[in-house]
Design an enzyme around this catalytic site. Structure first.
Site, short mmCIF file in Angstrom:
data_model
loop_
_atom_site.label_atom_id
_atom_site.label_comp_id
_atom_site.label_asym_id
_atom_site.label_seq_id
_atom_site.Cartn_x
_atom_site.Cartn_y
_atom_site.Cartn_z
N ARG A 151 0.83 -1.19 0.00
CA ARG A 151 0.00 0.00 0.00
C ARG A 151 0.88 1.26 0.00
NH1 ARG A 151 -1.96 -3.58 3.90
NH2 ARG A 151 -4.07 -4.37 3.52
N LYS A 175 -1.65 -2.90 8.14
CA LYS A 175 -2.70 -2.43 9.04
C LYS A 175 -2.56 -3.11 10.40
CE LYS A 175 -6.08 -1.31 5.46
NZ LYS A 175 -7.43 -1.55 4.92
N HIS A 249 -3.90 3.58 -6.61
CA HIS A 249 -4.09 2.18 -6.20
C HIS A 249 -3.99 1.23 -7.39
CE1 HIS A 249 -4.67 0.37 -2.37
NE2 HIS A 249 -5.71 -0.35 -2.72
N ARG A 252 -1.15 -1.42 -7.26
CA ARG A 252 -1.43 -2.55 -6.35
C ARG A 252 -2.40 -3.52 -7.00
NH1 ARG A 252 -1.52 -4.19 -0.83
NH2 ARG A 252 -3.58 -4.64 0.03
N HIS A 275 -3.89 -8.87 3.20
CA HIS A 275 -5.33 -8.89 3.46
C HIS A 275 -5.63 -9.79 4.66
CE1 HIS A 275 -6.56 -7.69 -0.91
NE2 HIS A 275 -6.32 -6.65 -0.15
N TYR A 284 -9.92 -10.00 -7.18
CA TYR A 284 -8.98 -10.06 -8.29
C TYR A 284 -9.21 -11.27 -9.19
CZ TYR A 284 -6.71 -6.34 -5.74
OH TYR A 284 -6.46 -5.16 -5.09
#
Length: 303
Positions: A151, A175, A249, A252, A275, A284
């Protein structure tokens, strides 16, 4: 609700997100704004304190958001923020139950992520100028983003020590400060090395201490922010991209799509992207199917 009480609640909630949830700066900013918006709704409704909030008040707030023509995505985010606020209130024993859980998030239409085809991405990266210190820095950032799929926020947080040129790996904190190690291809390693050896010292010259722990620096020698990297990406994409309908984005998305198109395992791609759930990665597979259909329709004589 008094102004002082409002400020106190927002400060406590922000501290909860920051310390307990290790939330990003984006989440901290937007979630506190969303809770502030609910406080303003309480004022208009004459609700004096949080314990006085009832189920019908929460539903009325959700209806108000929809009537104000917010997109489904925005309404869903605001309600998610309030659900998080409700969990905080439960934890602090200010509520007996999370009333925000009783409001269903609006169902959003699935939007396939925008991506560049392999040839377009290759053309984009090859066409990047690499003469000046800024050129080398920007090329290193873009090569690294495509090589790893990280990211933009993760890229801006990189430290110089996170890059291991010998093993061609880089450490990333995603994250919730979750750590993962990502392989870096040779073109990206070469671009990052050129930046570190030839460009980074130029930026460091503006710092009195002539040193920094951060990998990517601005012209003053300070760390690049998320916003700065997004601006760099937008500028370079506009300069040399095959088409203009792309966002920061996009790289990515392209990374994940190209891996799956080449037969990579979905769970491996999930791990690389950082993720939490497989469902976030499965979008995807839809992109890959769309690409297969496009190619089929274009080239099959009886499509």
């Amino acid at each position: 609700m008094s102004a002082n009480a409002r400020i106190e609640w927002l400060q406590q909630f922000r501290r909860y997100l920051q310390v307990e949830k290790a939330s990003s700066e984006w989440t901290l900013t937007h979630y506190t704004k969303d809770v502030e918006q609910f406080f303003q709704f309480m004022d208009r409704q004459g609700i004096k304190a949080l314990p006085d909030v009832q189920n019908e008040d929460v539903r009325a707030f959700a209806s108000e958001l929809i009537s104000m023509n917010y997109s489904k995505r925005s309404v869903a985010r605001k309600l998610s923020a309030l659900r998080s606020f409700g969990r905080f209130l439960l934890r602090e024993e200010h509520w007996e139950k999370n009333l925000f859980l009783n409001v269903y998030l609006p169902k959003q239409s699935k939007r396939l992520p925008t991506f560049l085809y392999e040839e377009e991405m290759s053309h984009f990266l090859t066409a990047l100028p690499r003469k000046t210190a800024f050129d080398k820095r920007d090329a290193a950032i873009l090569e690294l983003l495509y090589a790893t799929g990280m990211r933009v926020s993760e890229c801006s947080a990189l430290a110089l020590a996170d890059m291991d040129a010998k093993t061609e790996m880089i450490r990333v904190f995603g994250k919730g400060r979750k750590e993962r190690y990502l392989p870096v291809g040779k073109p990206a390693c070469k671009a990052v090395d050129a930046y570190i050896t030839k460009s980074r010292p130029v930026f460091l010259e503006r710092l009195p201490e002539k040193s920094s722990k951060h990998l990517f620096l601005n012209y003053r020698g300070g760390p690049l922010t998320d916003r700065s990297i997004r601006k760099i990406m937008e500028k370079r994409l506009k300069e040399v991209a095959v088409y203009q309908d792309v966002s920061p984005h996009t790289i990515r998305h392209s990374f994940a799509t190209h891996l799956l198109n080449s037969g990579a395992d979905l769970r491996v791609v999930q791990e690389l992207l950082g993720h939490e759930s497989l469902s976030a990665t499965q979008v995807y597979t839809h992109v890959s199917k769309e690409r297969l259909k496009t190619v089929y329709d274009r080239f099959h004589p009886r499509a």
